[in-house]
Design a protein around this motif. Structure first.
Motif, PDB file in Angstrom:
ATOM      1  N   ASN A  42      39.116  34.927  39.803  1.00 16.30           N
ATOM      2  CA  ASN A  42      39.980  34.759  40.947  1.00 16.30           C
ATOM      3  C   ASN A  42      39.199  34.289  42.231  1.00 16.30           C
ATOM      4  OD1 ASN A  42      42.666  36.443  40.529  1.00 16.30           O
ATOM      5  ND2 ASN A  42      41.269  37.610  39.245  1.00 16.30           N
ATOM      6  N   GLY A  98      51.451  27.087  47.531  1.00 19.75           N
ATOM      7  CA  GLY A  98      50.546  27.200  46.316  1.00 19.75           C
ATOM      8  C   GLY A  98      51.190  27.452  44.944  1.00 19.75           C
ATOM      9  N   GLY A 109      49.308  27.581  41.784  1.00 19.42           N
ATOM     10  CA  GLY A 109      47.982  28.467  41.516  1.00 19.42           C
ATOM     11  C   GLY A 109      48.389  29.552  40.598  1.00 19.42           C
ATOM     12  N   VAL A 160      48.680  33.189  41.619  1.00 19.30           N
ATOM     13  CA  VAL A 160      49.726  33.938  42.008  1.00 19.30           C
ATOM     14  C   VAL A 160      50.938  33.155  42.498  1.00 19.30           C
ATOM     15  CG1 VAL A 160      50.347  35.134  44.335  1.00 19.30           C
ATOM     16  CG2 VAL A 160      48.013  35.287  43.469  1.00 19.30           C
ATOM     17  N   GLY A 161      51.040  31.942  42.745  1.00 22.61           N
ATOM     18  CA  GLY A 161      52.070  31.102  42.950  1.00 22.61           C
ATOM     19  C   GLY A 161      52.983  31.078  41.666  1.00 22.61           C
ATOM     20  N   LYS A 198      50.809  18.400  41.282  1.00 19.28           N
ATOM     21  CA  LYS A 198      51.148  19.607  40.792  1.00 19.28           C
ATOM     22  C   LYS A 198      52.614  20.261  41.036  1.00 19.28           C
ATOM     23  CE  LYS A 198      46.451  21.594  41.370  1.00 19.28           C
ATOM     24  NZ  LYS A 198      45.541  22.631  42.251  1.00 19.28           N
ATOM     25  N   TYR A 247      53.445  18.714  49.441  1.00 20.99           N
ATOM     26  CA  TYR A 247      52.766  18.921  50.716  1.00 20.99           C
ATOM     27  C   TYR A 247      51.667  17.875  51.265  1.00 20.99           C
ATOM     28  CZ  TYR A 247      48.197  20.823  49.439  1.00 20.99           C
ATOM     29  OH  TYR A 247      47.029  21.033  48.865  1.00 20.99           O
ATOM     30  N   PHE A 262      49.799  32.386  51.314  1.00 21.96           N
ATOM     31  CA  PHE A 262      48.033  32.559  51.246  1.00 21.96           C
ATOM     32  C   PHE A 262      47.235  31.449  51.940  1.00 21.96           C
ATOM     33  CE2 PHE A 262      49.355  31.957  46.765  1.00 21.96           C
ATOM     34  CZ  PHE A 262      48.929  30.474  46.663  1.00 21.96           C
ATOM     35  N   ILE A 263      48.005  30.615  52.634  1.00 16.74           N
ATOM     36  CA  ILE A 263      47.515  29.455  53.401  1.00 16.74           C
ATOM     37  C   ILE A 263      47.006  29.863  54.825  1.00 16.74           C
ATOM     38  CG2 ILE A 263      47.568  27.027  54.088  1.00 16.74           C
ATOM     39  CD1 ILE A 263      47.705  27.531  51.079  1.00 16.74           C
ATOM     40  N   TYR A 278      49.514  27.441  58.456  1.00 18.02           N
ATOM     41  CA  TYR A 278      50.894  27.549  58.217  1.00 18.02           C
ATOM     42  C   TYR A 278      51.585  28.103  59.171  1.00 18.02           C
ATOM     43  CZ  TYR A 278      50.660  24.259  53.852  1.00 18.02           C
ATOM     44  OH  TYR A 278      50.441  23.384  53.006  1.00 18.02           O
ATOM     45  N   ILE A 281      49.075  36.877  52.147  1.00 15.34           N
ATOM     46  CA  ILE A 281      48.140  37.546  51.379  1.00 15.34           C
ATOM     47  C   ILE A 281      47.051  36.906  51.045  1.00 15.34           C
ATOM     48  CG2 ILE A 281      49.992  38.914  49.903  1.00 15.34           C
ATOM     49  CD1 ILE A 281      49.863  36.551  47.835  1.00 15.34           C
ATOM     50  N   GLY A 282      46.592  35.925  51.952  1.00 14.01           N
ATOM     51  CA  GLY A 282      45.570  34.984  51.738  1.00 14.01           C
ATOM     52  C   GLY A 282      45.423  34.002  53.052  1.00 14.01           C
ATOM     53  N   GLY A 303      43.840  28.527  54.198  1.00  8.96           N
ATOM     54  CA  GLY A 303      43.993  27.536  55.510  1.00  8.96           C
ATOM     55  C   GLY A 303      43.389  28.012  56.623  1.00  8.96           C
ATOM     56  N   LEU A 313      45.197  43.878  47.973  1.00  7.74           N
ATOM     57  CA  LEU A 313      45.605  44.887  46.586  1.00  7.74           C
ATOM     58  C   LEU A 313      44.499  45.599  46.375  1.00  7.74           C
ATOM     59  CD1 LEU A 313      47.557  45.918  44.530  1.00  7.74           C
ATOM     60  CD2 LEU A 313      46.841  43.940  43.025  1.00  7.74           C
ATOM     61  N   LYS A 324      40.198  22.909  43.020  1.00 10.72           N
ATOM     62  CA  LYS A 324      41.204  23.321  42.871  1.00 10.72           C
ATOM     63  C   LYS A 324      41.927  22.335  41.686  1.00 10.72           C
ATOM     64  CE  LYS A 324      43.098  21.885  47.147  1.00 10.72           C
ATOM     65  NZ  LYS A 324      43.903  22.178  48.407  1.00 10.72           N
ATOM     66  N   ASN A 346      42.997  23.782  38.982  1.00  4.65           N
ATOM     67  CA  ASN A 346      43.634  24.648  37.838  1.00  4.65           C
ATOM     68  C   ASN A 346      45.176  24.434  38.274  1.00  4.65           C
ATOM     69  OD1 ASN A 346      42.845  26.163  40.420  1.00  4.65           O
ATOM     70  ND2 ASN A 346      43.871  27.746  39.495  1.00  4.65           N
TER      71      ASN A 346
HETATM   72  N1  LIG Z   1      45.912  39.873  49.216  1.00  3.41           N
HETATM   73  C1  LIG Z   1      45.863  40.004  47.871  1.00  3.41           C
HETATM   74  O1  LIG Z   1      46.001  41.181  47.302  1.00  3.41           O
HETATM   75  C2  LIG Z   1      45.611  39.055  46.894  1.00  3.41           C
HETATM   76  C3  LIG Z   1      45.444  39.294  45.696  1.00  3.41           C
HETATM   77  C4  LIG Z   1      45.198  38.050  44.689  1.00  3.41           C
HETATM   78  C5  LIG Z   1      45.227  36.760  45.395  1.00  3.41           C
HETATM   79  N2  LIG Z   1      45.025  36.724  46.843  1.00  3.41           N
HETATM   80  C6  LIG Z   1      44.817  35.418  47.339  1.00  3.41           C
HETATM   81  O2  LIG Z   1      45.848  34.469  47.195  1.00  3.41           O
HETATM   82  C7  LIG Z   1      45.451  33.260  47.181  1.00  3.41           C
HETATM   83  C8  LIG Z   1      45.749  32.623  45.707  1.00  3.41           C
HETATM   84  O3  LIG Z   1      45.105  33.059  44.482  1.00  3.41           O
HETATM   85  P1  LIG Z   1      45.350  32.223  43.371  1.00  3.41           P
HETATM   86  O4  LIG Z   1      44.552  33.144  42.355  1.00  3.41           O
HETATM   87  O5  LIG Z   1      46.665  31.966  43.153  1.00  3.41           O
HETATM   88  O6  LIG Z   1      44.514  31.087  43.673  1.00  3.41           O
HETATM   89  P2  LIG Z   1      44.368  29.579  42.785  1.00  3.41           P
HETATM   90  O7  LIG Z   1      44.943  29.787  41.451  1.00  3.41           O
HETATM   91  O8  LIG Z   1      43.308  28.846  43.265  1.00  3.41           O
HETATM   92  O9  LIG Z   1      45.790  28.947  43.606  1.00  3.41           O
HETATM   93  C9  LIG Z   1      45.900  28.691  45.042  1.00  3.41           C
HETATM   94  C10 LIG Z   1      46.459  27.282  45.286  1.00  3.41           C
HETATM   95  O10 LIG Z   1      46.569  26.954  46.658  1.00  3.41           O
HETATM   96  C11 LIG Z   1      46.603  25.634  47.212  1.00  3.41           C
HETATM   97  N3  LIG Z   1      45.778  25.577  48.037  1.00  3.41           N
HETATM   98  C12 LIG Z   1      44.525  25.946  48.442  1.00  3.41           C
HETATM   99  N4  LIG Z   1      44.046  25.584  49.554  1.00  3.41           N
HETATM  100  C13 LIG Z   1      45.010  25.287  50.105  1.00  3.41           C
HETATM  101  C14 LIG Z   1      45.500  24.801  51.582  1.00  3.41           C
HETATM  102  N5  LIG Z   1      44.423  24.571  52.368  1.00  3.41           N
HETATM  103  N6  LIG Z   1      46.613  24.191  51.734  1.00  3.41           N
HETATM  104  C15 LIG Z   1      47.471  24.149  50.831  1.00  3.41           C
HETATM  105  N7  LIG Z   1      47.238  24.572  49.741  1.00  3.41           N
HETATM  106  C16 LIG Z   1      46.342  24.906  49.245  1.00  3.41           C
HETATM  107  C17 LIG Z   1      45.836  24.797  45.696  1.00  3.41           C
HETATM  108  O11 LIG Z   1      46.658  24.267  45.058  1.00  3.41           O
HETATM  109  P3  LIG Z   1      47.103  22.710  45.587  1.00  3.41           P
HETATM  110  O12 LIG Z   1      46.293  21.779  44.574  1.00  3.41           O
HETATM  111  O13 LIG Z   1      48.646  22.702  45.289  1.00  3.41           O
HETATM  112  O14 LIG Z   1      46.756  22.657  46.985  1.00  3.41           O
HETATM  113  C18 LIG Z   1      45.365  26.203  44.757  1.00  3.41           C
HETATM  114  O15 LIG Z   1      45.437  25.931  43.408  1.00  3.41           O
HETATM  115  C19 LIG Z   1      43.857  33.387  47.356  1.00  3.41           C
HETATM  116  O16 LIG Z   1      43.574  33.048  48.655  1.00  3.41           O
HETATM  117  C20 LIG Z   1      43.349  34.814  46.846  1.00  3.41           C
HETATM  118  O17 LIG Z   1      42.329  35.224  47.386  1.00  3.41           O
HETATM  119  C21 LIG Z   1      45.270  37.854  47.511  1.00  3.41           C
END
Ligand SMILES: NC(=O)c1ccc[n+]([C@@H]2O[C@H](COP(=O)([O-])OP(=O)(O)OC[C@H]3O[C@@H](n4cnc5c(N)ncnc54)[C@H](OP(=O)(O)O)[C@@H]3O)[C@@H](O)[C@H]2O)c1
Length: 318
Positions: free
Chosen positions: A38, A139, A142, A144-145, A168, A183, A207-208, A212, A229-230, A233, A257, A308, A310
């Motif tokens: 994560n 996202g 990813g 979460v997405g 993707k 995007y 989570f950007i 955004y 939730i993130g 960006g 969380l 990025k 994954n």
């Molecule tokens: N608040 C909470 O409780 C909580 C819990 C879990 C996760 N999160 C947060 O949620 C976010 C996503 O987690 P994840 O596990 O899904 O991560 P992940 O698998 O790395 O997916 C995030 C995706 O967002 C895209 N991205 C990254 N930076 C970007 C940007 N500046 N502009 C546009 N797209 C961007 C990337 O795909 P592309 O190649 O398509 O750009 C990346 O693969 C993280 O910030 C994480 O810390 C929060």
């Protein structure tokens, strides 16, 4: 037991000896078969977030080997933990385990807790997604997405729009998105406007963050929800006209969380497990696994996420 800690991560052999955790009342000891990477692991490991030399990792799948609760020894489970997952064993309160159907592998099981619990909470508890609504999931490829896309489609009759980089978008569609906006070459605001016939979306899972924020409000339907939730960006919005929130009657909310109370996490886990067990068993919810590394290669796995590369989750086999 062996584990990977914040400080051992960068060493040639990152596995260090640490005490096997105790098993308090109403808890279980899980023999970990897999964990998943994560963004928080990266933040801890790079010192962006302060943390003691804790064992990395937020989620596990494995087998219960000791129980001080009603959960049976031998039960296959997944669980969300706040640190401690990059290890051979982890101790978890019994009300936080998610029973794992026989049809779900340990690799896929390790991808469930963080992404699906976060997505479930964001879509339904915070975002109040209803049938016949439209949700925009940034996202989308990813962890979460991809989980949010599957949950929205499996539990509600809704339209899902994702954003992702160009490479993707196909993966987002294969994962169930009705529309996948690239995007890098498309303006998501204009695309949403066209897809929704100028109505905007009812919910945005974002989570950007800062970069955004204005565009999210522009893409929102009246009375819509934005769940933040993130902040991948950026965190600071320089200039923002509050009038946009009034005009749209928008609800802007967010959540983390990890710091939630034990009671909240237990309630979320229980409801999530009840609503999704059969869907996972039937393969209607099916965690997207981007790749698997062995636990000693945790640093390479983190780099994979950092770059990025994954689509879906990155598994660490223990
Ligand atoms: N608040 C909470 O409780 C909580 C819990 C879990 C996760 N999160 C947060 O949620 C976010 C996503 O987690 P994840 O596990 O899904 O991560 P992940 O698998 O790395 O997916 C995030 C995706 O967002 C895209 N991205 C990254 N930076 C970007 C940007 N500046 N502009 C546009 N797209 C961007 C990337 O795909 P592309 O190649 O398509 O750009 C990346 O693969 C993280 O910030 C994480 O810390 C929060």
């Amino acid at each position: 037991m062996k584990a990977v800690t914040i400080h051992s991560l960068g060493q040639a052999n990152p596995l260090v000896d640490v005490p096997t955790p105790a098993v308090p009342a109403d808890s279980v000891l899980i023999k970990v078969h897999a964990t998943a990477v994560n963004n928080v692991d990266l933040a801890w490991a790079t010192g962006k977030r302060k943390k003691d030399d804790t064992i990395l990792g937020l989620e596990v799948s494995g087998e219960v080997v000791e129980s001080n609760s009603a959960v049976k020894v031998g039960q296959r489970v997944a669980a969300f933990v706040v640190g401690g997952a990059y290890a051979e064993f982890v101790s978890v309160p019994a009300n936080r385990v998610i029973p794992l159907p026989e049809t779900v592998s340990y690799s896929k099981g390790a991808c469930i807790p963080v992404s699906y619990l976060t997505a479930y909470q964001s879509l339904f508890w915070l975002g109040q997604l209803q049938d016949h609504q439209t949700v925009l999931i940034h996202g989308g490829a990813g962890g979460v997405g991809s989980a949010a896309t599957q949950l929205a489609k499996a539990l509600k009759d809704v339209t899902v729009i994702t954003t992702s980089s160009a490479a993707k978008t196909q993966a987002c569609k294969e994962n169930g998105a009705d529309y996948a906006i690239d995007y890098e070459h498309q303006d998501f605001e204009a695309e949403v406007d066209q897809i929704t016939d100028h109505q905007g979306v009812d919910l945005i899972i974002d989570f950007i963050g800062a970069s955004y924020f204005q565009r999210n409000l522009n893409a929102l339907h009246t009375d819509g929800h934005i769940v933040i939730i993130g902040t991948l960006g950026g965190e600071i919005v320089d200039q923002f006209n509050l009038r946009y929130i009034m005009v749209k009657r928008a609800t802007v909310t967010g959540s983390m969380l990890m710091p939630r109370s034990e009671e909240y996490k237990a309630k979320l886990t229980t409801e999530f497990a009840q609503k999704t067990a059969q869907l996972f068993a039937d393969g209607k919810l099916d965690p997207v696994v981007s790749g698997a590394f062995d636990l000693p290669d945790a640093l390479a796995a983190q780099k994979f996420m950092h770059d990025k590369q994954n689509v879906g989750k990155i598994v660490l086999k223990v």
